[in-house]
Each structure stands twice: as C-alpha cells, then as structure tokens.
Design an enzyme around this catalytic site. Sequence first.
Site, PDB file in Angstrom:
ATOM      1  N   ARG A   1       0.814  -1.218   0.000  1.00  0.00           N
ATOM      2  CA  ARG A   1       0.000   0.000   0.000  1.00  0.00           C
ATOM      3  C   ARG A   1       0.848   1.268   0.000  1.00  0.00           C
ATOM      4  O   ARG A   1       0.637   2.179  -0.802  1.00  0.00           O
ATOM      5  CB  ARG A   1      -0.910   0.032   1.233  1.00  0.00           C
ATOM      6  CG  ARG A   1      -1.933  -1.040   1.234  1.00  0.00           C
ATOM      7  CD  ARG A   1      -2.304  -1.414   2.672  1.00  0.00           C
ATOM      8  NE  ARG A   1      -2.934  -2.695   2.696  1.00  0.00           N
ATOM      9  CZ  ARG A   1      -2.280  -3.859   2.561  1.00  0.00           C
ATOM     10  NH1 ARG A   1      -0.981  -3.893   2.422  1.00  0.00           N
ATOM     11  NH2 ARG A   1      -2.935  -4.980   2.532  1.00  0.00           N
ATOM     12  N   THR A   2       1.783   1.334   0.943  1.00  0.00           N
ATOM     13  CA  THR A   2       2.515   2.592   1.139  1.00  0.00           C
ATOM     14  C   THR A   2       3.401   2.889  -0.074  1.00  0.00           C
ATOM     15  O   THR A   2       3.400   4.008  -0.597  1.00  0.00           O
ATOM     16  CB  THR A   2       3.365   2.505   2.431  1.00  0.00           C
ATOM     17  OG1 THR A   2       2.543   1.974   3.470  1.00  0.00           O
ATOM     18  CG2 THR A   2       3.894   3.857   2.830  1.00  0.00           C
TER      19      THR A   2
ATOM     20  N   ARG B   1      11.244   3.525   4.218  1.00  0.00           N
ATOM     21  CA  ARG B   1      10.747   2.504   5.157  1.00  0.00           C
ATOM     22  C   ARG B   1      11.930   1.633   5.548  1.00  0.00           C
ATOM     23  O   ARG B   1      12.695   1.178   4.681  1.00  0.00           O
ATOM     24  CB  ARG B   1       9.658   1.642   4.522  1.00  0.00           C
ATOM     25  CG  ARG B   1       9.331   0.439   5.423  1.00  0.00           C
ATOM     26  CD  ARG B   1       8.120  -0.321   4.974  1.00  0.00           C
ATOM     27  NE  ARG B   1       6.903   0.449   5.193  1.00  0.00           N
ATOM     28  CZ  ARG B   1       5.672  -0.082   5.122  1.00  0.00           C
ATOM     29  NH1 ARG B   1       5.523  -1.361   4.857  1.00  0.00           N
ATOM     30  NH2 ARG B   1       4.620   0.676   5.323  1.00  0.00           N
TER      31      ARG B   1
ATOM     32  N   HIS C   1       4.499   5.483  11.892  1.00  0.00           N
ATOM     33  CA  HIS C   1       3.999   5.356  10.511  1.00  0.00           C
ATOM     34  C   HIS C   1       3.038   6.541  10.310  1.00  0.00           C
ATOM     35  O   HIS C   1       1.825   6.371  10.230  1.00  0.00           O
ATOM     36  CB  HIS C   1       3.289   4.018  10.348  1.00  0.00           C
ATOM     37  CG  HIS C   1       3.076   3.595   8.926  1.00  0.00           C
ATOM     38  ND1 HIS C   1       3.260   4.438   7.848  1.00  0.00           N
ATOM     39  CD2 HIS C   1       2.684   2.399   8.401  1.00  0.00           C
ATOM     40  CE1 HIS C   1       2.986   3.797   6.728  1.00  0.00           C
ATOM     41  NE2 HIS C   1       2.638   2.543   7.040  1.00  0.00           N
TER      42      HIS C   1
ATOM     43  N   LYS D   1      26.767  -4.740  -1.875  1.00  0.00           N
ATOM     44  CA  LYS D   1      28.237  -4.837  -1.809  1.00  0.00           C
ATOM     45  C   LYS D   1      28.752  -4.249  -0.506  1.00  0.00           C
ATOM     46  O   LYS D   1      29.949  -4.081  -0.319  1.00  0.00           O
ATOM     47  CB  LYS D   1      28.857  -4.071  -2.972  1.00  0.00           C
ATOM     48  CG  LYS D   1      28.543  -4.619  -4.333  1.00  0.00           C
ATOM     49  CD  LYS D   1      29.294  -3.800  -5.384  1.00  0.00           C
ATOM     50  CE  LYS D   1      28.571  -3.790  -6.706  1.00  0.00           C
ATOM     51  NZ  LYS D   1      29.009  -2.675  -7.555  1.00  0.00           N
TER      52      LYS D   1
END
Length: 321
Positions: free
Chosen positions: A71-72, A121, A149, A99
Amino acid sequence: MQLQTSATQNAESNQERRRHVFDLDDFSRAEIEEVLDTTESMKEILSREIKQVPTLRGKTIVNMFFEESTRTRISFELAARSLSAGVINFSGRGTSVEKGESLVDTVRTLQSLGADVLVIRHSQSGTPYLVAQHFQGSVINAGDGCHAHPTQALLDLFTIREKLGHIDQLKVVIIGDILHSRVARSNLWGLTKMGARVTLCAPPTLFGAARFWQAAWPTINISYNLDEALDGADVIMALRLQKERQQAGLLPSLREYSRFFALTDERLDYARDHALVMHPGPMNEGVEIMPEVALSSHSVISDQVANGVAVRMALLYLFTT
Ligand code: CP
C-alpha cells in the site's frame, strides 16, 4: 488549479514550513487539519479523467523501501506521478547496498544524483532521522521499525473525518498488537491531538508496560477485555498481529488470541450503529479480524487504501515544494 487552502495560507504566515515528516508527535492540530484539508483538494484531482497536475514537475522522489510494502510504496508512487514528479524505487536489492555500501553513503549518493525527496521505510526505528542528517532535501517516514507510521495515521484520520464528519470526542478503540505497532503509536499522537477518546485493547503481553502508554498519552484508556472496550465505540481499529515479531512467546497460541481479541460480527454489536471498522493492512483474516467483518458495511478498509494516495499527494505538495 487552486490548491492553497486558507489553512495553508495561515500556516505559511504563522510558521516556517516543515521539511520532513518523521511522526505526528511534532505536528500541531492546525497542521494536521491543514494536511486533511489539502487531501480533500487532492481527492478532487484524483476524481478527474486526467489525474495529473504539474505541481512537482522536475522533482525526483526516491522510494527507499528496505522492508516489504504494497500500500505505502505504491500509493507514494501514484501520488508522485499525479503531481508529475519523477519516481525511482529503491529496495537495496541489485544496488551497491548488497556490496556493503552503508545507508549514509547511499543517501549521499542519491543526493549527488539529484534526489529531492526520500521516502523511507526501514526495520530500524529512527532511520528517517539519521537519513535527514545527511540529506539536503525532504525525508518522509514510510514506517520505521515499531516507532512510527505517520502517513498511515494521517490517512486514518482523513478517513474517519470523511466518514463521520469530525474526530473530536469520538471513541476510538485500537485492538491487538500494540507493542509492535508503529501504526498505533502514530495514531495515538494524531487521534489525541484531534480530540478523540482512545482506548487500547490487547492482552497484557502485547502492551509491554501499560504504564508507559498512559505516561506518554495520559488521556487514553487501557482495556484487556474486548467486549467492554467496544461498548459505544465510534471507530474500531484492528491491528495486524505481527507474527514475525512474536518469537518471545508473547501469546499462548493464535487460536487463543483470536478467541478473546478477534473482531467478529457478534462483537460489532457492542459498538455504535455507525461504527467504522478500520485496519491498516495487510490483514490476517481469521486471526485479528473475521473475513465477514472486513467485508461488512461497517468496513472502510478499502477507503483507507484509496485515501492513502491523496494523503501522500498532500504531504508531497505541502512539505516538499
Ligand atoms: N499499512 C501499510 O503500511 O501497508 P503496507 O505494508 O502494504 O505498506
């Protein structure tokens, strides 16, 4: 296009515009209202045949998602495209992170490549604050660990206000995995600032220290009994039981958790007739919410998802232009 609301103009004359969105703890009620009012303008744009305006043309938004999201991430991408910004999706996979490049070096690299906004996120609480120390543009928190959030909370507030007309004095019951929930924490800031009466309901093990919650938000109620908590509720917010964070033996079994804390049709009878059922998603149907409740006339879960695009457009417009 007329995007400037009177709330926007007031905020501009009274305070310096914020550059980052970390959580709602430092948002004033007026600022939250400004976001919700601007979201209405964005919904109007999304209702047009051509859902695009040139507001962020020439800007580059990088979606840095180091944790899974449907969703986000997609709603930020749709929001950026509707405002005509360029969007780059970055998950770490297939990049120099594999890496061993550090997060800070990655941010500096994205800065040099011309990124204007980082949407991040991450599983570590606090990551957006670190990122902002090394980036000259805007940083928007799309969920950090168990901490916050904010964009989810803003879309929840918008959905409540859209459906019930106001937030002040509503009884909002948040149920379930409070301990691990960044959605609950950001909603606690947002709902209490907007005047809602919040009850948290969970088994004691999913609170951690109940004293903490009441010290941080003194007006809230704590309940261990779902039937009692739902009495007279205007809004019911079920949280996802975060199975990936349950290794500490916090619950005897999922079956026992569901028996006492799942949102069922029968339990909805304790709430008010107009009660809204919300869930941030993704849902564990049959665990914290029964499928028939998620699809009932009380459910506004699909409205929450749809409103996520307009709320994120509002944030990009207000805080990154
Ligand atoms: N509510 C929420 O954050 O959903 P996603 O994990 O799918 O983005």
